[in-house]
Design a protein around this motif. Structure first.
Motif, PDB file in Angstrom:
ATOM      1  N   LEU A 234       0.852  -1.247   0.010  1.00 52.11           N
ATOM      2  CA  LEU A 234       0.004   0.065   0.021  1.00 52.11           C
ATOM      3  C   LEU A 234       0.970   1.397  -0.217  1.00 52.11           C
ATOM      4  O   LEU A 234       0.471   2.302  -0.597  1.00 52.11           O
ATOM      5  CB  LEU A 234      -0.884  -0.091   1.153  1.00 52.11           C
ATOM      6  CG  LEU A 234      -1.932  -1.023   1.281  1.00 52.11           C
ATOM      7  CD1 LEU A 234      -2.628  -1.004   2.664  1.00 52.11           C
ATOM      8  CD2 LEU A 234      -3.055  -0.952   0.116  1.00 52.11           C
ATOM      9  N   LEU A 235       1.838   1.252   0.618  1.00 47.20           N
ATOM     10  CA  LEU A 235       2.626   2.377   0.805  1.00 47.20           C
ATOM     11  C   LEU A 235       3.640   2.948  -0.405  1.00 47.20           C
ATOM     12  O   LEU A 235       3.723   4.066  -0.424  1.00 47.20           O
ATOM     13  CB  LEU A 235       3.710   2.278   2.115  1.00 47.20           C
ATOM     14  CG  LEU A 235       3.174   2.131   3.404  1.00 47.20           C
ATOM     15  CD1 LEU A 235       3.964   1.710   4.587  1.00 47.20           C
ATOM     16  CD2 LEU A 235       2.503   3.625   4.035  1.00 47.20           C
ATOM     17  N   VAL A 236       3.826   1.615  -1.152  1.00 41.32           N
ATOM     18  CA  VAL A 236       4.812   2.297  -2.605  1.00 41.32           C
ATOM     19  C   VAL A 236       3.657   2.835  -3.720  1.00 41.32           C
ATOM     20  O   VAL A 236       4.198   3.341  -4.650  1.00 41.32           O
ATOM     21  CB  VAL A 236       5.400   0.901  -3.091  1.00 41.32           C
ATOM     22  CG1 VAL A 236       6.531   0.410  -2.175  1.00 41.32           C
ATOM     23  CG2 VAL A 236       4.365  -0.109  -3.224  1.00 41.32           C
ATOM     24  N   VAL A 237       2.148   2.729  -3.242  1.00 44.22           N
ATOM     25  CA  VAL A 237       1.604   3.327  -4.196  1.00 44.22           C
ATOM     26  C   VAL A 237       0.543   4.377  -3.443  1.00 44.22           C
ATOM     27  O   VAL A 237      -0.504   4.595  -3.948  1.00 44.22           O
ATOM     28  CB  VAL A 237       0.323   2.375  -4.558  1.00 44.22           C
ATOM     29  CG1 VAL A 237       1.248   1.502  -5.831  1.00 44.22           C
ATOM     30  CG2 VAL A 237      -0.267   1.637  -3.716  1.00 44.22           C
ATOM     31  N   ASP A 238       1.156   4.899  -2.212  1.00 43.90           N
ATOM     32  CA  ASP A 238       0.518   5.973  -1.469  1.00 43.90           C
ATOM     33  C   ASP A 238       0.050   7.152  -2.342  1.00 43.90           C
ATOM     34  O   ASP A 238       0.549   7.636  -3.274  1.00 43.90           O
ATOM     35  CB  ASP A 238       1.180   6.131  -0.240  1.00 43.90           C
ATOM     36  CG  ASP A 238       0.643   6.911   0.943  1.00 43.90           C
ATOM     37  OD1 ASP A 238       0.331   6.453   1.747  1.00 43.90           O
ATOM     38  OD2 ASP A 238       0.629   8.256   0.564  1.00 43.90           O
ATOM     39  N   ALA A 239      -0.997   7.873  -1.875  1.00 46.39           N
ATOM     40  CA  ALA A 239      -1.407   9.029  -2.354  1.00 46.39           C
ATOM     41  C   ALA A 239      -0.217  10.222  -2.628  1.00 46.39           C
ATOM     42  O   ALA A 239      -0.259  11.237  -3.404  1.00 46.39           O
ATOM     43  CB  ALA A 239      -2.585   9.541  -1.948  1.00 46.39           C
ATOM     44  N   ASP A 240       0.744  10.146  -1.392  1.00 46.03           N
ATOM     45  CA  ASP A 240       1.751  11.024  -1.031  1.00 46.03           C
ATOM     46  C   ASP A 240       2.985  10.699  -1.731  1.00 46.03           C
ATOM     47  O   ASP A 240       3.185   9.460  -1.551  1.00 46.03           O
ATOM     48  CB  ASP A 240       1.719  11.495   0.146  1.00 46.03           C
ATOM     49  CG  ASP A 240       2.652  12.504   0.492  1.00 46.03           C
ATOM     50  OD1 ASP A 240       2.252  13.766   0.636  1.00 46.03           O
ATOM     51  OD2 ASP A 240       4.132  12.298   0.690  1.00 46.03           O
ATOM     52  N   GLU A 241       3.387  11.667  -2.691  1.00 49.59           N
ATOM     53  CA  GLU A 241       4.676  11.285  -3.489  1.00 49.59           C
ATOM     54  C   GLU A 241       6.009  10.920  -2.614  1.00 49.59           C
ATOM     55  O   GLU A 241       6.695  10.248  -2.881  1.00 49.59           O
ATOM     56  CB  GLU A 241       4.828  12.316  -4.488  1.00 49.59           C
ATOM     57  CG  GLU A 241       5.347  13.733  -3.929  1.00 49.59           C
ATOM     58  CD  GLU A 241       5.598  14.468  -5.255  1.00 49.59           C
ATOM     59  OE1 GLU A 241       6.901  14.644  -5.694  1.00 49.59           O
ATOM     60  OE2 GLU A 241       4.864  15.483  -5.398  1.00 49.59           O
ATOM     61  N   GLY A 242       5.701  11.759  -1.285  1.00 53.79           N
ATOM     62  CA  GLY A 242       6.943  11.692  -0.385  1.00 53.79           C
ATOM     63  C   GLY A 242       6.874  10.287   0.171  1.00 53.79           C
ATOM     64  O   GLY A 242       7.896   9.426   0.467  1.00 53.79           O
ATOM     65  N   VAL A 243       5.613   9.685   0.406  1.00 60.18           N
ATOM     66  CA  VAL A 243       5.551   8.497   1.091  1.00 60.18           C
ATOM     67  C   VAL A 243       5.942   7.241   0.152  1.00 60.18           C
ATOM     68  O   VAL A 243       6.735   6.545   0.444  1.00 60.18           O
ATOM     69  CB  VAL A 243       4.109   8.069   1.532  1.00 60.18           C
ATOM     70  CG1 VAL A 243       4.133   6.896   2.057  1.00 60.18           C
ATOM     71  CG2 VAL A 243       3.695   9.404   2.811  1.00 60.18           C
TER      72      VAL A 243
END
Length: 219
Positions: free
Chosen positions: A100-109
């Motif tokens: 989930l985190l590698v496709v997070d809505a936030d580019e920094g995440v």
């Protein structure tokens, strides 16, 4: 016995209003889960920790990335639950936290997650499942340059570590299957954007091919 009394309080902290409190709880739980079998013994707390992948604050989600990186580096056996296995919360099935985190809505995440996964793989190739590595590789076509560059550079580093120093005939089948596709992936990026093309070519020349050139000259 002490943790049995303390951990429920940490679980409450994970849902407190202040992001700083949630981040502190995430880091403390990360330290606890990195030893013994606490992630299994306190599965409800571990589940609440994983739920922070959908926290409303990007800094909290970045903290989850950092702790997941630490956990897998120290406890490789946790890689499956953090990178591969889906899980259920309140009757809803969710993908593994790092998926989930590698496709997070936030580019920094997304960028931090990509860097974390590829760094783990570079230091221990068994830490990252092959299918998940391919999933992360799709970030080379991310809409944001920061994320694309993190993915491209990370993949180039993997090739330099696991393949470039050797003749192809010396590589095991497992190495070829897990990393052999990286150069062709890099070459395919020339059609994505001028920025990606330039960065991918630079990584190919400076990282992927540099070790091979050095090996050839030594021979």
């Amino acid at each position: 016995r002490v943790l049995t009394q303390v951990l429920p309080a940490y679980m409450e902290d994970l849902t407190m209003e202040e992001p700083a409190s949630r981040i502190k709880a995430i880091k403390l739980l990360g330290a606890i889960f990195s030893v013994g079998t606490f992630s299994a013994d306190f599965s409800q707390v571990f589940t609440e920790f994983k739920r922070r992948t959908s926290d409303k604050d990007a800094d909290v989600r970045k903290a989850v990335v950092s702790v997941c990186h630490h956990l897998v580096a120290k406890r490789p056996e946790l890689a499956r639950s953090l990178m591969q296995d889906s899980w259920v919360v309140m009757g809803e099935s969710r993908e593994a936290p790092m998926c989930l985190l590698v496709v997070d809505a936030d580019e920094g995440v997304r960028s931090e997650a990509v860097k974390a996964v590829l760094d783990l793989c570079q230091h221990n190739s068994d830490a990252v499942p092959p299918a998940f590595l391919q999933h992360v590789a799709e970030r080379t076509m991310d809409k944001k340059a920061e994320v694309r560059h993190a993915a491209i550079q990370g993949l180039a580093n993997l090739w330099q570590t696991y393949c470039a120093p050797f003749d192809m005939s010396e590589l095991t089948k497992a190495q070829v299957e897990k990393f052999g596709w990286i150069p062709s992936k890099m070459v395919s990026l020339v059609n994505v954007s001028q920025d990606s093309k330039a960065f991918a070519i630079n990584c190919l020349e400076e990282t992927c091919l540099a070790a091979q050139a050095g090996r050839s000259s030594a021979e």
